[in-house]
Design a protein around this motif. Sequence first.
Motif, PDB file in Angstrom:
ATOM      1  N   THR A 192       0.819  -1.221   0.000  1.00  0.00           N
ATOM      2  CA  THR A 192       0.000   0.000   0.000  1.00  0.00           C
ATOM      3  C   THR A 192       0.847   1.264   0.000  1.00  0.00           C
ATOM      4  O   THR A 192       0.306   2.362  -0.176  1.00  0.00           O
ATOM      5  CB  THR A 192      -0.930   0.045   1.226  1.00  0.00           C
ATOM      6  OG1 THR A 192      -0.140   0.167   2.428  1.00  0.00           O
ATOM      7  CG2 THR A 192      -1.808  -1.199   1.288  1.00  0.00           C
ATOM      8  N   ALA A 193       2.171   1.130   0.210  1.00  0.00           N
ATOM      9  CA  ALA A 193       3.048   2.306   0.228  1.00  0.00           C
ATOM     10  C   ALA A 193       4.430   1.894  -0.237  1.00  0.00           C
ATOM     11  O   ALA A 193       4.975   0.882   0.219  1.00  0.00           O
ATOM     12  CB  ALA A 193       3.121   2.912   1.625  1.00  0.00           C
ATOM     13  N   VAL A 194       5.001   2.688  -1.159  1.00  0.00           N
ATOM     14  CA  VAL A 194       6.336   2.399  -1.697  1.00  0.00           C
ATOM     15  C   VAL A 194       7.164   3.680  -1.675  1.00  0.00           C
ATOM     16  O   VAL A 194       6.711   4.736  -2.150  1.00  0.00           O
ATOM     17  CB  VAL A 194       6.280   1.856  -3.140  1.00  0.00           C
ATOM     18  CG1 VAL A 194       7.692   1.516  -3.634  1.00  0.00           C
ATOM     19  CG2 VAL A 194       5.369   0.642  -3.227  1.00  0.00           C
ATOM     20  N   PHE A 195       8.362   3.565  -1.146  1.00  0.00           N
ATOM     21  CA  PHE A 195       9.347   4.650  -1.207  1.00  0.00           C
ATOM     22  C   PHE A 195      10.384   4.249  -2.254  1.00  0.00           C
ATOM     23  O   PHE A 195      11.109   3.269  -2.079  1.00  0.00           O
ATOM     24  CB  PHE A 195       9.989   4.864   0.166  1.00  0.00           C
ATOM     25  CG  PHE A 195      11.267   5.664   0.136  1.00  0.00           C
ATOM     26  CD1 PHE A 195      11.374   6.831  -0.607  1.00  0.00           C
ATOM     27  CD2 PHE A 195      12.372   5.250   0.872  1.00  0.00           C
ATOM     28  CE1 PHE A 195      12.553   7.562  -0.637  1.00  0.00           C
ATOM     29  CE2 PHE A 195      13.552   5.968   0.860  1.00  0.00           C
ATOM     30  CZ  PHE A 195      13.648   7.128   0.104  1.00  0.00           C
TER      31      PHE A 195
ATOM     32  N   ARG B 130      -4.744   2.173  -8.134  1.00  0.00           N
ATOM     33  CA  ARG B 130      -4.816   3.629  -8.182  1.00  0.00           C
ATOM     34  C   ARG B 130      -3.810   4.258  -7.221  1.00  0.00           C
ATOM     35  O   ARG B 130      -3.584   3.751  -6.124  1.00  0.00           O
ATOM     36  CB  ARG B 130      -6.225   4.089  -7.836  1.00  0.00           C
ATOM     37  CG  ARG B 130      -7.313   3.609  -8.796  1.00  0.00           C
ATOM     38  CD  ARG B 130      -8.686   3.874  -8.205  1.00  0.00           C
ATOM     39  NE  ARG B 130      -8.827   3.219  -6.892  1.00  0.00           N
ATOM     40  CZ  ARG B 130      -9.762   3.504  -6.002  1.00  0.00           C
ATOM     41  NH1 ARG B 130     -10.652   4.466  -6.265  1.00  0.00           N
ATOM     42  NH2 ARG B 130      -9.823   2.858  -4.853  1.00  0.00           N
ATOM     43  N   VAL B 131      -3.228   5.376  -7.636  1.00  0.00           N
ATOM     44  CA  VAL B 131      -2.312   6.154  -6.799  1.00  0.00           C
ATOM     45  C   VAL B 131      -2.948   7.523  -6.583  1.00  0.00           C
ATOM     46  O   VAL B 131      -3.293   8.228  -7.545  1.00  0.00           O
ATOM     47  CB  VAL B 131      -0.932   6.308  -7.484  1.00  0.00           C
ATOM     48  CG1 VAL B 131       0.000   7.181  -6.629  1.00  0.00           C
ATOM     49  CG2 VAL B 131      -0.295   4.943  -7.742  1.00  0.00           C
ATOM     50  N   PRO B 132      -3.202   7.923  -5.337  1.00  0.00           N
ATOM     51  CA  PRO B 132      -2.785   7.270  -4.097  1.00  0.00           C
ATOM     52  C   PRO B 132      -3.882   6.450  -3.412  1.00  0.00           C
ATOM     53  O   PRO B 132      -3.674   5.986  -2.290  1.00  0.00           O
ATOM     54  CB  PRO B 132      -2.428   8.466  -3.224  1.00  0.00           C
ATOM     55  CG  PRO B 132      -3.474   9.497  -3.597  1.00  0.00           C
ATOM     56  CD  PRO B 132      -3.703   9.299  -5.076  1.00  0.00           C
ATOM     57  N   GLU B 133      -5.044   6.275  -4.043  1.00  0.00           N
ATOM     58  CA  GLU B 133      -6.166   5.626  -3.359  1.00  0.00           C
ATOM     59  C   GLU B 133      -5.831   4.201  -2.905  1.00  0.00           C
ATOM     60  O   GLU B 133      -6.227   3.786  -1.803  1.00  0.00           O
ATOM     61  CB  GLU B 133      -7.395   5.598  -4.267  1.00  0.00           C
ATOM     62  CG  GLU B 133      -7.994   6.970  -4.546  1.00  0.00           C
ATOM     63  CD  GLU B 133      -7.329   7.665  -5.712  1.00  0.00           C
ATOM     64  OE1 GLU B 133      -7.825   8.739  -6.113  1.00  0.00           O
ATOM     65  OE2 GLU B 133      -6.316   7.150  -6.243  1.00  0.00           O
ATOM     66  N   ASP B 134      -5.100   3.454  -3.763  1.00  0.00           N
ATOM     67  CA  ASP B 134      -4.741   2.072  -3.418  1.00  0.00           C
ATOM     68  C   ASP B 134      -3.294   1.953  -2.942  1.00  0.00           C
ATOM     69  O   ASP B 134      -2.995   1.173  -2.036  1.00  0.00           O
ATOM     70  CB  ASP B 134      -4.946   1.159  -4.627  1.00  0.00           C
ATOM     71  CG  ASP B 134      -6.388   1.142  -5.109  1.00  0.00           C
ATOM     72  OD1 ASP B 134      -7.290   1.173  -4.248  1.00  0.00           O
ATOM     73  OD2 ASP B 134      -6.607   1.127  -6.330  1.00  0.00           O
ATOM     74  N   VAL B 135      -2.402   2.689  -3.587  1.00  0.00           N
ATOM     75  CA  VAL B 135      -0.973   2.632  -3.250  1.00  0.00           C
ATOM     76  C   VAL B 135      -0.413   4.044  -3.233  1.00  0.00           C
ATOM     77  O   VAL B 135      -0.621   4.818  -4.185  1.00  0.00           O
ATOM     78  CB  VAL B 135      -0.183   1.784  -4.277  1.00  0.00           C
ATOM     79  CG1 VAL B 135       1.293   1.713  -3.880  1.00  0.00           C
ATOM     80  CG2 VAL B 135      -0.768   0.384  -4.406  1.00  0.00           C
ATOM     81  N   SER B 136       0.305   4.390  -2.161  1.00  0.00           N
ATOM     82  CA  SER B 136       1.013   5.671  -2.090  1.00  0.00           C
ATOM     83  C   SER B 136       2.437   5.490  -2.594  1.00  0.00           C
ATOM     84  O   SER B 136       3.068   4.460  -2.322  1.00  0.00           O
ATOM     85  CB  SER B 136       1.033   6.188  -0.650  1.00  0.00           C
ATOM     86  OG  SER B 136      -0.233   6.651  -0.248  1.00  0.00           O
ATOM     87  N   VAL B 137       2.945   6.489  -3.307  1.00  0.00           N
ATOM     88  CA  VAL B 137       4.295   6.426  -3.880  1.00  0.00           C
ATOM     89  C   VAL B 137       5.049   7.704  -3.531  1.00  0.00           C
ATOM     90  O   VAL B 137       4.533   8.816  -3.735  1.00  0.00           O
ATOM     91  CB  VAL B 137       4.250   6.247  -5.411  1.00  0.00           C
ATOM     92  CG1 VAL B 137       5.669   6.286  -6.003  1.00  0.00           C
ATOM     93  CG2 VAL B 137       3.556   4.941  -5.783  1.00  0.00           C
ATOM     94  N   ALA B 138       6.266   7.534  -3.021  1.00  0.00           N
ATOM     95  CA  ALA B 138       7.158   8.671  -2.754  1.00  0.00           C
ATOM     96  C   ALA B 138       8.487   8.420  -3.437  1.00  0.00           C
ATOM     97  O   ALA B 138       8.939   7.279  -3.556  1.00  0.00           O
ATOM     98  CB  ALA B 138       7.363   8.864  -1.254  1.00  0.00           C
ATOM     99  N   GLY B 139       9.128   9.483  -3.899  1.00  0.00           N
ATOM    100  CA  GLY B 139      10.409   9.367  -4.584  1.00  0.00           C
ATOM    101  C   GLY B 139      11.516  10.111  -3.861  1.00  0.00           C
ATOM    102  O   GLY B 139      11.404  10.447  -2.676  1.00  0.00           O
TER     103      GLY B 139
END
Length: 350
Positions: free
Chosen positions: A251-254, A274-283
């Motif tokens: 559910t979250a990826v850095f 869906r991002v961010p509804e299903d999975v959050s992504v940070a870079g």
Amino acid sequence: MQQGPTADGTARGRTRPPSQADVAALAGVSSQTVSRVANNRSNVEPETRERVLSAMRVLGYQRNSAARALTLGRFHVLGVVTFDVTAQGNARTLAAISRAAQRAGYSLNVVCVEDQTERAVQQAVRQLTDQAVDGLVVIEAQILDRPGFSVTSGVPVVVADGDPERRFPSVDTDQAAGATAATRHLLGLGHRTVWHLGGPQDSYAARRRAAAWHAALKAAGAPVPPLRYGDWTAEDGYRIGRELAARPDVTAVFAANDHLALGLLRALHEAGRRVPEDVSVAGFDDLPEAAYYLPPLTTVRQDFEEVGRQCVARLLAQIEAPGTAGDAPVVVAPELVVRASTAPPPAPRG
């Protein structure tokens, strides 16, 4: 018969370049004053300096760099040893160093090293010192074949984006602080854990970011998922992202940089996550394009301009007064930039 000077101080039919004497005659000052202006000495009145500079421009006078080097004992040239200049971090660090050097009145000679060996770096250093440089910046970035890396150059050295245990002054972004901030941000949104899409294992920056991600999860008592290693490209982000997208527990990826995050975003989209509804992504990096990803990317901003400025400042400090730069690493603080790619996790299905 030699012809006399024209009204602007030049000689009719002259083929030789203008000299300091020509500048002095046009400006109405002594040759010694022209020399002081040419060498950026401070003991010249502003009005006189401007008159001399104006005469230089009118005559097209060019300072003799070799003679200036003999006078001052400097060449006003800095050398840079770097690895792959197509890599975002290397390229932006190099560009920032170039701008800082130019502002200080120095030009730049650059050698790009292909092999990740101490020998290759030493050869690059010799190549630059043979060209007469006043100091060197080594953008180390990649881990070399020997842990005891050293440079024998005879000129001051600053290491950027390298091992802070080196015996040289160093400058780097606080990679650990940036990775910790991104991981804590995602945990703070309520995610049970954070997956990490890491950079190359031979990169100092990637290792520091991965270590800080791991430490942040442990400190929060969160489960530590398997670390996925990639390179710095969107292609690898997409490849590994397809594996992560197939896991409903993600559910979250850095991601270790914004290019990896870009590939991950496409993989998630294709999988219907869906991002961010299903999975959050940070870079990490905050590329100029990061604000225009879909959705705009939450990321860690590196201040490459400050890294470049500090590299040049530490190098010039050693050139001006050897031994005064200090041994403590200069660490430039990053900034977490929160955008639309991160949100609380989806509610559990009941």
